[in-house]
Design an enzyme around this catalytic site. Sequence first.
Site, PDB file in Angstrom:
ATOM      1  CB  VAL A  82     -33.412  -3.402-128.894  1.00  0.00           C
ATOM      2  CG1 VAL A  82     -32.593  -3.705-127.634  1.00  0.00           C
ATOM      3  CG2 VAL A  82     -34.895  -3.266-128.559  1.00  0.00           C
ATOM      4  CB  SER A  83     -28.697  -0.800-130.647  1.00  0.00           C
ATOM      5  OG  SER A  83     -28.726   0.594-130.335  1.00  0.00           O
ATOM      6  NE  ARG A  90     -19.553  -9.953-122.437  1.00  0.00           N
ATOM      7  CZ  ARG A  90     -20.399 -10.954-122.687  1.00  0.00           C
ATOM      8  NH1 ARG A  90     -21.367 -11.212-121.825  1.00  0.00           N
ATOM      9  NH2 ARG A  90     -20.289 -11.679-123.791  1.00  0.00           N
ATOM     10  N   GLY A  92     -25.022  -3.866-118.017  1.00  0.00           N
ATOM     11  CA  GLY A  92     -26.415  -3.804-117.593  1.00  0.00           C
ATOM     12  C   GLY A  92     -27.269  -2.832-118.369  1.00  0.00           C
ATOM     13  CB  VAL A  93     -26.661  -0.714-121.399  1.00  0.00           C
ATOM     14  CG1 VAL A  93     -27.517   0.157-122.316  1.00  0.00           C
ATOM     15  CG2 VAL A  93     -25.512   0.094-120.816  1.00  0.00           C
ATOM     16  CB  SER A 118     -30.460  -8.747-134.253  1.00  0.00           C
ATOM     17  OG  SER A 118     -30.127  -8.493-132.887  1.00  0.00           O
ATOM     18  CD  GLU A 119     -26.292 -11.379-131.550  1.00  0.00           C
ATOM     19  OE1 GLU A 119     -25.381 -12.219-131.470  1.00  0.00           O
ATOM     20  OE2 GLU A 119     -26.250 -10.245-131.022  1.00  0.00           O
ATOM     21  CE1 TYR A 123     -34.423  -8.018-126.670  1.00  0.00           C
ATOM     22  CE2 TYR A 123     -33.664  -9.285-128.570  1.00  0.00           C
ATOM     23  CZ  TYR A 123     -33.774  -8.078-127.897  1.00  0.00           C
ATOM     24  OH  TYR A 123     -33.234  -6.943-128.445  1.00  0.00           O
ATOM     25  CG  PHE A 409     -42.124  -4.672-135.733  1.00  0.00           C
ATOM     26  CD1 PHE A 409     -41.585  -4.432-134.471  1.00  0.00           C
ATOM     27  CD2 PHE A 409     -42.748  -5.896-135.957  1.00  0.00           C
ATOM     28  CE1 PHE A 409     -41.705  -5.368-133.459  1.00  0.00           C
ATOM     29  CE2 PHE A 409     -42.858  -6.853-134.950  1.00  0.00           C
ATOM     30  CZ  PHE A 409     -42.324  -6.592-133.696  1.00  0.00           C
TER      31      PHE A 409
END
Length: 409
Positions: A82-83, A90, A92-93, A118-119, A123, A409
């Site tokens: 996920v990136s 900012r 909405g992607v 990662s952060e 989530y 993963f």
Amino acid sequence: MGTDLRVLRQDDWDKWYDSLIRAFGGVPESSEERALWRERTEIDRSIGVWDGDACVGTAGAFAFRLTVPGGAAVPAAGVTMVSVAATHRRRGVLTSMMRRQLDDVRSWGEPLAVLTASEPAIYGRFGYGVGTHHTNVEVETTRVRLAVPPGTDDVRLRYVAPVDAIEACEAVYARKVAGRPGMLARVPGWERLWVLDPESERDGASPLQCVLAERDGEVVGYARFRVKPDWEISGPKGTVVVQDSESLDPAAHAAVWRFLFGIDLTSSLTARGRPLDEAWLHMVSDVRRCGLRVRDSLHVRLVDVGAALEARTYQAPVDVVFDVEDAFCPWNTGRWRLSGDPKGASCARTEDRADLALSVRELGAAYLGGVTLGALADAGRVRELRPGALAEASLAFASTVTPWLPHGF
């Protein structure tokens, strides 16, 4: 936004993956590692956001089976890669990708989605709760000794080239999966990730090494590790860097870790991502010199509340009605009656009065049994509506084995 979200195409993988690498700092991977991740990418379960010809968002979902309390292997979407491009923050992607992905997971009939973050602040708003933790250790091995159980000396250790030991190591791992919530059943191809050994990732340590633990000709454990040499005026002070290790019984476990603690010319050992209840932590002479540090690991999201709660067992009888809030996946919102015990469970919608009120995030955190509903209630995140319901549910959800994700993963 002027962007296009679509399922990944084979021909777009390189641009998609380059966007991911750039978002994580831009350091190139070895050609072998890149080729392996290309092979592992499930194209039809991956999505990208495009601004013209530029990929500005990536997300994928591996088809995993996750062990839950009771030993069942439940289908779970392993959210990965996920990136969002720094040029498109900012806008909405990420929200658009999470929306599409959870809709897809539901359509695939998978009751769970899981990820490593990662952060970790990202989530929760999408309904993920921290369901497992792990321990990182930095042990002063010259000042710590292990009190090993009977039978340890009956275990023989031998060096084997990591590539040559893949089959034996995977057989040990496979025998462990059903016994611990949070473990992933590995499908063919994943075993190659654990023996990738690019020099750029060794940080001055040796190439990957492997030992097998054997008893009566049977492999009962293994460890894969590196040794990072170092010296000072008074002598050697190298470090053993443990990559991964599994064992089938207490004696094999003790033999492997006693070996790792005692490698010549070293004075310390580091290991990342170990279980909170790992046995050797109870064998050490001085736990304060083991540098324990706990951090979040697997984030869990119930995509289908009823199916997910039915898929696991409960260590004590439970009959409670949850009032569940789920703003991001509204099909979960409402009251659910869970009836379960160590043999099985049922969970269905109900009009009965609720006993506990919480969001799907709290259910995800408690799902694997490592985080208690009682602790979440103390944090103000679970409300008890019927006296006694919290204690009943908190006991039932707990796991006798601490949940653990053995690898990312």
